[in-house]
Write a protein that holds these residues in place. Sequence first.
Motif, PDB file in Angstrom:
ATOM      1  N   LEU A 212      27.017  42.783  30.720  1.00  0.00           N
ATOM      2  CA  LEU A 212      27.269  41.489  31.344  1.00  0.00           C
ATOM      3  C   LEU A 212      27.257  41.576  32.859  1.00  0.00           C
ATOM      4  O   LEU A 212      26.771  40.651  33.532  1.00  0.00           O
ATOM      5  N   ARG A 213      27.766  42.642  33.411  1.00  0.00           N
ATOM      6  CA  ARG A 213      27.746  42.791  34.870  1.00  0.00           C
ATOM      7  C   ARG A 213      26.306  42.831  35.375  1.00  0.00           C
ATOM      8  O   ARG A 213      25.984  42.245  36.396  1.00  0.00           O
ATOM      9  N   THR A 214      25.438  43.471  34.614  1.00  0.00           N
ATOM     10  CA  THR A 214      24.032  43.565  35.005  1.00  0.00           C
ATOM     11  C   THR A 214      23.304  42.240  34.831  1.00  0.00           C
ATOM     12  O   THR A 214      22.467  41.874  35.654  1.00  0.00           O
ATOM     13  N   THR A 215      23.613  41.513  33.770  1.00  0.00           N
ATOM     14  CA  THR A 215      22.851  40.297  33.464  1.00  0.00           C
ATOM     15  C   THR A 215      23.487  39.017  33.994  1.00  0.00           C
ATOM     16  O   THR A 215      22.773  38.050  34.250  1.00  0.00           O
ATOM     17  N   ALA A 216      24.817  38.982  34.150  1.00  0.00           N
ATOM     18  CA  ALA A 216      25.472  37.724  34.515  1.00  0.00           C
ATOM     19  C   ALA A 216      26.401  37.832  35.710  1.00  0.00           C
ATOM     20  O   ALA A 216      26.919  36.817  36.167  1.00  0.00           O
ATOM     21  N   GLY A 217      26.672  39.023  36.193  1.00  0.00           N
ATOM     22  CA  GLY A 217      27.539  39.184  37.354  1.00  0.00           C
ATOM     23  C   GLY A 217      28.929  39.677  36.994  1.00  0.00           C
ATOM     24  O   GLY A 217      29.329  39.725  35.834  1.00  0.00           O
ATOM     25  N   ASN A 218      29.674  40.015  38.047  1.00  0.00           N
ATOM     26  CA  ASN A 218      31.002  40.622  37.876  1.00  0.00           C
ATOM     27  C   ASN A 218      32.018  39.679  37.236  1.00  0.00           C
ATOM     28  O   ASN A 218      32.769  40.083  36.351  1.00  0.00           O
ATOM     29  N   ALA A 219      32.056  38.450  37.692  1.00  0.00           N
ATOM     30  CA  ALA A 219      33.061  37.510  37.158  1.00  0.00           C
ATOM     31  C   ALA A 219      32.864  37.294  35.659  1.00  0.00           C
ATOM     32  O   ALA A 219      33.827  37.363  34.884  1.00  0.00           O
ATOM     33  N   ALA A 220      31.633  37.054  35.254  1.00  0.00           N
ATOM     34  CA  ALA A 220      31.353  36.861  33.825  1.00  0.00           C
ATOM     35  C   ALA A 220      31.690  38.108  33.026  1.00  0.00           C
ATOM     36  O   ALA A 220      32.231  38.019  31.911  1.00  0.00           O
ATOM     37  N   ALA A 221      31.400  39.274  33.590  1.00  0.00           N
ATOM     38  CA  ALA A 221      31.689  40.532  32.892  1.00  0.00           C
ATOM     39  C   ALA A 221      33.188  40.700  32.673  1.00  0.00           C
ATOM     40  O   ALA A 221      33.627  41.050  31.571  1.00  0.00           O
ATOM     41  N   TRP A 222      33.980  40.461  33.714  1.00  0.00           N
ATOM     42  CA  TRP A 222      35.430  40.615  33.574  1.00  0.00           C
ATOM     43  C   TRP A 222      36.021  39.600  32.602  1.00  0.00           C
ATOM     44  O   TRP A 222      36.810  39.950  31.721  1.00  0.00           O
ATOM     45  N   ILE A 223      35.636  38.348  32.744  1.00  0.00           N
ATOM     46  CA  ILE A 223      36.213  37.293  31.892  1.00  0.00           C
ATOM     47  C   ILE A 223      35.866  37.542  30.429  1.00  0.00           C
ATOM     48  O   ILE A 223      36.737  37.542  29.556  1.00  0.00           O
ATOM     49  N   ALA A 224      34.596  37.754  30.150  1.00  0.00           N
ATOM     50  CA  ALA A 224      34.165  37.942  28.757  1.00  0.00           C
ATOM     51  C   ALA A 224      34.750  39.210  28.154  1.00  0.00           C
ATOM     52  O   ALA A 224      35.169  39.216  26.987  1.00  0.00           O
ATOM     53  N   THR A 225      34.793  40.282  28.930  1.00  0.00           N
ATOM     54  CA  THR A 225      35.313  41.546  28.394  1.00  0.00           C
ATOM     55  C   THR A 225      36.802  41.457  28.112  1.00  0.00           C
ATOM     56  O   THR A 225      37.273  41.950  27.082  1.00  0.00           O
ATOM     57  N   ILE A 226      37.546  40.822  28.989  1.00  0.00           N
ATOM     58  CA  ILE A 226      38.986  40.662  28.744  1.00  0.00           C
ATOM     59  C   ILE A 226      39.220  39.796  27.510  1.00  0.00           C
ATOM     60  O   ILE A 226      40.055  40.121  26.660  1.00  0.00           O
ATOM     61  N   LEU A 227      38.477  38.699  27.394  1.00  0.00           N
ATOM     62  CA  LEU A 227      38.622  37.848  26.207  1.00  0.00           C
ATOM     63  C   LEU A 227      38.237  38.595  24.933  1.00  0.00           C
ATOM     64  O   LEU A 227      38.905  38.485  23.906  1.00  0.00           O
ATOM     65  N   PHE A 228      37.159  39.358  24.993  1.00  0.00           N
ATOM     66  CA  PHE A 228      36.720  40.118  23.818  1.00  0.00           C
ATOM     67  C   PHE A 228      37.733  41.194  23.448  1.00  0.00           C
ATOM     68  O   PHE A 228      38.119  41.323  22.281  1.00  0.00           O
ATOM     69  N   ALA A 229      38.173  41.976  24.431  1.00  0.00           N
ATOM     70  CA  ALA A 229      39.081  43.098  24.156  1.00  0.00           C
ATOM     71  C   ALA A 229      40.433  42.643  23.621  1.00  0.00           C
ATOM     72  O   ALA A 229      41.054  43.360  22.835  1.00  0.00           O
TER      73      ALA A 229
END
Length: 183
Positions: free
Chosen positions: A113-130
Amino acid sequence: RAMVSICCSPPDIRPPGRPWLAPLVVLIGSLALFCVNLDDGLPVHDELYNLLAARGLLETGQPRIAEGLYPRGYLFTWIVAQSFRLFGDGLFAARLPAAVSMAVLCMALFLWLRTTAGNAAAWIATILFATSPFTVGTAQFARFYGPQSLAFFLGAIAVPAALRPGGSAVRRGLLAAAAVLLL
């Protein structure tokens, strides 16, 4: 015009400083979350198949449960047996391979996600997923679903990477072969 350029500019995919630090934080943080109460309770019925087969594998060299064999999910059973060998026979050691697999999945999701959508999207999605109950439940279940989820995700992101035009044919061929193996 300034607002449009802020909203529509491509995401910054190059984190400043140490690019490995954030994925490491995701890996360690999610593993710590998944290990909370990892050995609580009794094993669920389905977990017993891998626990008993892993014990049989250590004792006899075969995934034995009493007089029978349990060859289903042999690779995961072998990994659980190695976890028993390293950490002792118990529910924590049996569930640890699933927890590690799901923590690696969280890190892989973050990196993709960090590579494809940026840092904010990566953090938000990963925290929600985890922190989703489904993810935590899968990570704390001594069955092959954690490693299977990781393999499927890696295979799923390898397919479009292999089909993307450009780049070397060898790289695309290796990605395609990895996708087939993972899927």
